[in-house]
Design a protein around this motif. Structure first.
Motif, PDB file in Angstrom:
ATOM      1  N   THR A   1      -2.739  56.927  29.278  1.00  0.00           N
ATOM      2  CA  THR A   1      -3.955  56.143  29.229  1.00  0.00           C
ATOM      3  C   THR A   1      -3.354  55.453  27.562  1.00  0.00           C
ATOM      4  O   THR A   1      -2.959  56.360  26.706  1.00  0.00           O
ATOM      5  N   ASP A   2      -3.744  54.158  27.056  1.00  0.00           N
ATOM      6  CA  ASP A   2      -3.368  53.144  25.768  1.00  0.00           C
ATOM      7  C   ASP A   2      -4.730  53.459  25.414  1.00  0.00           C
ATOM      8  O   ASP A   2      -4.825  52.499  24.401  1.00  0.00           O
ATOM      9  N   ARG A   3      -5.628  53.745  26.102  1.00  0.00           N
ATOM     10  CA  ARG A   3      -7.495  54.440  25.348  1.00  0.00           C
ATOM     11  C   ARG A   3      -7.645  55.338  25.182  1.00  0.00           C
ATOM     12  O   ARG A   3      -8.986  55.131  25.850  1.00  0.00           O
ATOM     13  N   LEU A   4      -6.995  56.046  24.999  1.00  0.00           N
ATOM     14  CA  LEU A   4      -7.683  57.112  24.381  1.00  0.00           C
ATOM     15  C   LEU A   4      -9.178  57.329  24.040  1.00  0.00           C
ATOM     16  O   LEU A   4     -10.269  58.224  25.084  1.00  0.00           O
ATOM     17  N   ASP A   5      -9.130  57.254  22.606  1.00  0.00           N
ATOM     18  CA  ASP A   5     -10.475  57.325  22.608  1.00  0.00           C
ATOM     19  C   ASP A   5     -11.768  56.576  23.141  1.00  0.00           C
ATOM     20  O   ASP A   5     -12.802  57.445  23.747  1.00  0.00           O
ATOM     21  N   GLU A   6     -11.569  55.464  23.851  1.00  0.00           N
ATOM     22  CA  GLU A   6     -12.398  54.691  25.201  1.00  0.00           C
ATOM     23  C   GLU A   6     -12.776  55.991  25.649  1.00  0.00           C
ATOM     24  O   GLU A   6     -13.906  55.699  26.584  1.00  0.00           O
TER      25      GLU A   6
ATOM     26  N   THR B   1      -3.517  61.923  28.468  1.00  0.00           N
ATOM     27  CA  THR B   1      -2.410  61.636  27.712  1.00  0.00           C
ATOM     28  C   THR B   1      -2.106  60.837  26.643  1.00  0.00           C
ATOM     29  O   THR B   1      -2.494  59.492  28.095  1.00  0.00           O
ATOM     30  N   THR B   2      -2.036  59.813  25.847  1.00  0.00           N
ATOM     31  CA  THR B   2      -1.505  58.911  24.917  1.00  0.00           C
ATOM     32  C   THR B   2      -0.053  59.056  24.724  1.00  0.00           C
ATOM     33  O   THR B   2       0.678  60.744  24.130  1.00  0.00           O
TER      34      THR B   2
END
Length: 136
Positions: free
Chosen positions: A18-23, A63-64
């Motif tokens: 994902t490119d939105r790990l925190d979200e 993962t990112t």
């Protein structure tokens, strides 16, 4: 029930980028109610988080990568299905997601709605399907 002798698996982990790990982590932890089990940073350019339930051998890993990790769902039929023991337990999770600001969406396959399921998109568009009772 145990794993067959020919496949003695100790743990199962489903992993995706994902490119939105925190979200994504906030969605699954604060919205859905899973727990963060482990986190790592800068492992060959990857950061990641394992989520699940303490004491169980089934986990989700997100993962990112420093160079990018597109994680959008390839179709509306890519599902994580969670089966609850009762309608009330499912509706508790659905209410948490609603309070978190996530609204249910129509399921692609009519089977899910016909059997009481509720579909919620995560920040990457992957569908988490909540089902009110186990199939078997």
């Amino acid at each position: 029930m145990t794993w067959p002798e020919s496949l003695r698996v100790a743990q199962v982990r489903v992993a995706r980028p994902t490119d939105r790990l925190d979200e994504v982590v906030r969605f699954y932890v604060e919205g859905l109610g899973l727990r963060e089990l482990y986190r790592f940073e800068n492992h060959a350019g990857y950061d990641g988080v394992m989520l699940g339930l303490p004491g169980t051998d089934y986990h989700l890993e997100f993962t990112t990568h420093i160079d990018g990790s597109p994680g959008t769902a390839p179709s509306a039929e890519n599902l994580l299905v969670l089966y609850f023991e009762t309608d009330t337990q499912m509706f508790d999770a659905a209410q948490r997601l609603g309070e978190f600001g996530v609204e249910p969406v129509p399921a692609e396959n009519p089977y899910w709605a016909a059997n009481g399921g509720l579909a919620f998109p995560d920040p990457d568009g992957w569908i988490v399907m909540l089902m009110p009772r186990p199939v078997f």
